[in-house]
Design an enzyme around this catalytic site. Structure first.
Site, PDB file in Angstrom:
ATOM      1  N   HIS A   1      -0.872  10.268  -3.204  1.00  0.00           N
ATOM      2  CA  HIS A   1      -2.133   9.731  -2.701  1.00  0.00           C
ATOM      3  C   HIS A   1      -3.270  10.719  -2.851  1.00  0.00           C
ATOM      4  O   HIS A   1      -4.432  10.339  -3.012  1.00  0.00           O
ATOM      5  CB  HIS A   1      -2.012   9.344  -1.225  1.00  0.00           C
ATOM      6  CG  HIS A   1      -3.296   8.814  -0.656  1.00  0.00           C
ATOM      7  ND1 HIS A   1      -4.139   9.578   0.116  1.00  0.00           N
ATOM      8  CD2 HIS A   1      -3.900   7.609  -0.800  1.00  0.00           C
ATOM      9  CE1 HIS A   1      -5.202   8.860   0.439  1.00  0.00           C
ATOM     10  NE2 HIS A   1      -5.089   7.671  -0.093  1.00  0.00           N
TER      11      HIS A   1
ATOM     12  N   HIS B   1       0.836  -1.201   0.000  1.00  0.00           N
ATOM     13  CA  HIS B   1       0.000   0.000   0.000  1.00  0.00           C
ATOM     14  C   HIS B   1       0.873   1.255   0.000  1.00  0.00           C
ATOM     15  O   HIS B   1       1.553   1.549   0.979  1.00  0.00           O
ATOM     16  CB  HIS B   1      -0.900  -0.020   1.242  1.00  0.00           C
ATOM     17  CG  HIS B   1      -1.811   1.151   1.343  1.00  0.00           C
ATOM     18  ND1 HIS B   1      -1.679   2.103   2.329  1.00  0.00           N
ATOM     19  CD2 HIS B   1      -2.881   1.526   0.597  1.00  0.00           C
ATOM     20  CE1 HIS B   1      -2.632   2.999   2.199  1.00  0.00           C
ATOM     21  NE2 HIS B   1      -3.365   2.674   1.155  1.00  0.00           N
TER      22      HIS B   1
END
Length: 354
Positions: A86, A44
């Site tokens: 992100h 991630h």
């Protein structure tokens, strides 16, 4: 598990060799779903538990930790280049407020789309911090003051991973997410088209290619499959309506039995929030599976929940092993997004039948 892995490799090889022919869109989806993969670990934002998220260093470390897939969150620069961040904002992972103090919008935020690639490349990336206080979000992770990193482009990251695949003989996949297409469209940019173009250029353009493309926007996911005719593996991310769903996306519906069947017509898998697939543990310590998970498995969709963090575990999990047992052994989930890919890889090595 060795037999299962061999079968998957044979299926993938057959796909590459053209033994399975899927001339129409619907057949491509079916083939991708039939080639169900072994249990996977998805890094991630890279090995973000150890190095600042989405830096090439974090991705290289995740590769060294033997993650199966490495995630890329993608936004666009002012000049339309897909870069890895992100958020659509720059002010919680870079020093943009110091280098470009006059470039914030009225809401006080600094948007990547307002900066050219050259300007973004001039920024220093650090561990994530809170925009209002400047305090590091995860205090025990890589120190903010040691920030020596840069924002990579999508192509740079693909080159890193494909280069490592060549030099190591491994085949680690990519797992890009198209961030906030609705916002980009309002700014005059088509992020999905830009990302799909890069993926197709680098060979991630068919069900057998080692990539998943994910998005929270259901209308955009359908557009990627139909209008943009993307033939690679697609994943619909699931959030909660209370978080602010994109227009045309109803997560409550998508989590229902009917919604899961609708998604199965378009995508190869779902990326739910972990509480959307495991509610907790029963009295005997096994995972309580949600109706959404049961429906997805019945529909033969791959399930890759987010995000398992060793320093922010679910309330029902006393440690990573408890969480991983519930995910892999009890619930039979296909893969997990984690900031700590080494711990998930080590768990699967100790438990080969998971």
């Amino acid at each position: 598990m060795l037999v299962k892995n061999l079968c998957h490799r044979l299926i993938a090889s057959a796909l590459v060799a053209g033994m399975f022919v899927a001339p129409i869109f619907g057949a491509n989806v079916a083939v991708a779903q039939d080639a169900k993969q072994e249990t996977v670990v998805i890094a991630h934002r890279g090995a973000s538990g150890y190095l600042p998220e989405h830096t090439l260093a974090a991705k290289a470390l995740a590769y060294g930790m033997r993650a199966d897939y490495i995630e890329q969150d993608v936004v666009l620069s002012k000049d339309g280049v897909p870069v890895i961040l992100h958020d659509i904002h720059l002010d919680t992972t870079t020093d943009v407020a110091t280098k470009f103090p006059g470039r914030k919008r009225e809401d006080g935020r600094y948007y990547a789309i307002d900066f050219t690639l050259d300007e973004i490349k001039s920024l220093t990336v650090t561990e994530r911090f809170k925009a209002d206080s400047g305090k590091q979000v995860y205090e025990n992770r890589f120190p903010m003051e040691f920030g020596i990193f840069k924002v990579p482009t999508l192509e740079e990251e693909i080159k890193l991973i494909q280069g490592l695949n060549r030099s190591t003989g491994r085949d680690v996949g990519i797992y890009p997410e198209i961030k906030n297409p609705e916002f980009h469209r309002a700014e005059g940019q088509d992020i999905a088209k830009a990302v799909v173009s890069v993926l197709e250029k680098w060979g991630y353009n068919n069900p057998a290619s080692n990539a998943f493309l994910q998005c929270f926007d259901w209308a955009e996911t359908k557009r990627i499959r139909t209008e943009l005719n993307y033939q690679g593996k697609l994943v619909q991310l699931l959030g909660e309506n209370r978080w602010g769903a994109p227009e045309g996306t109803d997560y409550d519906f998508l989590k229902s039995d009917e919604g899961v069947l609708e998604m199965a017509k378009v995508v190869d898998g779902i990326g739910p929030w972990l509480p959307q697939v495991i509610e907790g543990l029963s009295e005997n310590g096994t995972a309580i599976m949600t109706p959404t998970l049961i429906a997805a498995q019945r529909a033969q969709l791959m399930v890759h929940p987010y995000t398992l963090r060793a320093d922010q575990l679910p309330k029902w999990a006393g440690d990573m092993d408890i969480a991983l047992k519930a995910i892999f052994d009890d619930a039979g989930i296909d893969g997990i997004f984690t900031d700590f890919p080494d711990q998930a890889v080590e768990y699967l090595a100790r438990n080969p039948d998971a």
